[in-house]
Motif scaffolding. Sequence first.
Motif, PDB file in Angstrom:
ATOM      1  N   LEU A 141       0.836  -1.200   0.000  1.00  0.00           N
ATOM      2  CA  LEU A 141       0.000   0.000   0.000  1.00  0.00           C
ATOM      3  C   LEU A 141       0.872   1.252   0.000  1.00  0.00           C
ATOM      4  CD1 LEU A 141      -2.710   1.513   0.284  1.00  0.00           C
ATOM      5  CD2 LEU A 141      -2.498   1.190   2.762  1.00  0.00           C
ATOM      6  N   ARG A 142       1.875   1.273   0.842  1.00  0.00           N
ATOM      7  CA  ARG A 142       2.751   2.446   0.901  1.00  0.00           C
ATOM      8  C   ARG A 142       3.480   2.650  -0.429  1.00  0.00           C
ATOM      9  NH1 ARG A 142       3.779   0.173   6.007  1.00  0.00           N
ATOM     10  NH2 ARG A 142       5.800  -0.637   5.306  1.00  0.00           N
ATOM     11  N   GLU A 143       3.902   1.560  -1.034  1.00  0.00           N
ATOM     12  CA  GLU A 143       4.574   1.651  -2.332  1.00  0.00           C
ATOM     13  C   GLU A 143       3.627   2.216  -3.390  1.00  0.00           C
ATOM     14  OE1 GLU A 143       6.554  -1.341  -5.671  1.00  0.00           O
ATOM     15  OE2 GLU A 143       6.191  -2.057  -3.626  1.00  0.00           O
ATOM     16  N   ALA A 144       2.381   1.729  -3.401  1.00  0.00           N
ATOM     17  CA  ALA A 144       1.400   2.207  -4.373  1.00  0.00           C
ATOM     18  C   ALA A 144       1.066   3.676  -4.151  1.00  0.00           C
ATOM     19  CB  ALA A 144       0.133   1.360  -4.299  1.00  0.00           C
ATOM     20  N   ALA A 145       0.949   4.071  -2.894  1.00  0.00           N
ATOM     21  CA  ALA A 145       0.651   5.476  -2.588  1.00  0.00           C
ATOM     22  C   ALA A 145       1.766   6.387  -3.066  1.00  0.00           C
ATOM     23  CB  ALA A 145       0.420   5.645  -1.091  1.00  0.00           C
ATOM     24  N   ALA A 146       2.998   5.951  -2.876  1.00  0.00           N
ATOM     25  CA  ALA A 146       4.140   6.752  -3.324  1.00  0.00           C
ATOM     26  C   ALA A 146       4.127   6.889  -4.845  1.00  0.00           C
ATOM     27  CB  ALA A 146       5.445   6.123  -2.857  1.00  0.00           C
ATOM     28  N   GLU A 147       3.808   5.813  -5.536  1.00  0.00           N
ATOM     29  CA  GLU A 147       3.762   5.843  -7.003  1.00  0.00           C
ATOM     30  C   GLU A 147       2.636   6.750  -7.502  1.00  0.00           C
ATOM     31  OE1 GLU A 147       3.346   1.770  -8.028  1.00  0.00           O
ATOM     32  OE2 GLU A 147       5.460   1.274  -7.650  1.00  0.00           O
ATOM     33  N   ALA A 148       1.506   6.740  -6.771  1.00  0.00           N
ATOM     34  CA  ALA A 148       0.335   7.514  -7.193  1.00  0.00           C
ATOM     35  C   ALA A 148       0.378   8.949  -6.699  1.00  0.00           C
ATOM     36  CB  ALA A 148      -0.933   6.838  -6.680  1.00  0.00           C
ATOM     37  N   GLY A 149       1.269   9.241  -5.755  1.00  0.00           N
ATOM     38  CA  GLY A 149       1.290  10.560  -5.135  1.00  0.00           C
ATOM     39  C   GLY A 149       0.062  10.792  -4.278  1.00  0.00           C
ATOM     40  N   GLY A 150      -0.458   9.715  -3.700  1.00  0.00           N
ATOM     41  CA  GLY A 150      -1.681   9.806  -2.902  1.00  0.00           C
ATOM     42  C   GLY A 150      -1.397   9.686  -1.419  1.00  0.00           C
ATOM     43  N   SER A 151      -2.348  10.141  -0.606  1.00  0.00           N
ATOM     44  CA  SER A 151      -2.245   9.997   0.843  1.00  0.00           C
ATOM     45  C   SER A 151      -3.020   8.763   1.280  1.00  0.00           C
ATOM     46  CB  SER A 151      -2.790  11.236   1.548  1.00  0.00           C
ATOM     47  OG  SER A 151      -4.153  11.435   1.213  1.00  0.00           O
ATOM     48  N   ILE A 152      -2.606   8.175   2.398  1.00  0.00           N
ATOM     49  CA  ILE A 152      -3.192   6.930   2.882  1.00  0.00           C
ATOM     50  C   ILE A 152      -4.167   7.220   4.021  1.00  0.00           C
ATOM     51  CG2 ILE A 152      -2.710   4.724   3.994  1.00  0.00           C
ATOM     52  CD1 ILE A 152       0.008   4.724   2.583  1.00  0.00           C
TER      53      ILE A 152
END
Length: 278
Positions: A179-190
């Motif tokens: 999840l953290r990896e995907a958020a970093a790639e998307a520039g999104g907050s968790i």
Amino acid sequence: MTAIDPHLIDTFRRDGFVIIRDFLGPETIAAARSRFEPLFQGKFETGLYPDEWNWIEGRDPPDRTRQICNGWRADKTVARIVLSEKVGAFCARLAGWQGARIGQDNVLWKPPGAKSLGFHQDDSYCHWVVPAGYVTCWMTLDDTSAAGGTIEYARGSHLWPLSKPKGKFHAPDDYRATLREAAAEAGGSIDIVPIEVKAGDAVIHHGHVWHGSGTNTATVPRRSLVAHCIAAECHFHETEVSYIYSRYRRQGDLAMDESFFPILWRADGYRSAWLNGL
């Protein structure tokens, strides 16, 4: 079935998931719970094996979440629940489809002490049909809690790009790492939401939303039935193959046989006829 509350549709579009209270009644919950031990002991009511049987007593560690995929082929009680018109109608209407058919089900059992399931997007595994994309109905058979390893959603993450499968699914060391990896790639907050609901409640989620679950540190099990629905008009992809589910494709034909992928609900009133005999 009456029209769905527009507020639910708005919530689904905003968050990527929506909670439906009292989706299953007490008798249905009790009947479903009674089938878990026989299923995981290999006592298949119909005589057919499920498509996947991921935990076998004596073979696999006791601290793993137990999973069967397409238990409906093996058990009539599971079939009546995951192939219900209600499941299909809710999934279709939230998705904006004209109808829904079953793509795959899960029978999930997380006993006390069972380890986590890694965060993932269901649609990462939905490359073998056209149009691609799941809407999933997760139905809990037990009261859930954060300590009990309930399902967790990253609110709004269905708006991130679709990823290829990441990391380890069963018992990863860090179930939120993907999840953290995907958020970093998307520039999104968790924004993680643990689903704490009563037995019989359901959550319907978008196929792109990131979700997973932690270790069950409670003293009670977490059992659930899950229906991954696809659009009624789906057909097999011409070249992309599911190593399990493409076995149901007829030679020279992309149509999905309703014996194996029945239509649960359609806006014009159609439903695969054989489901009426469940």
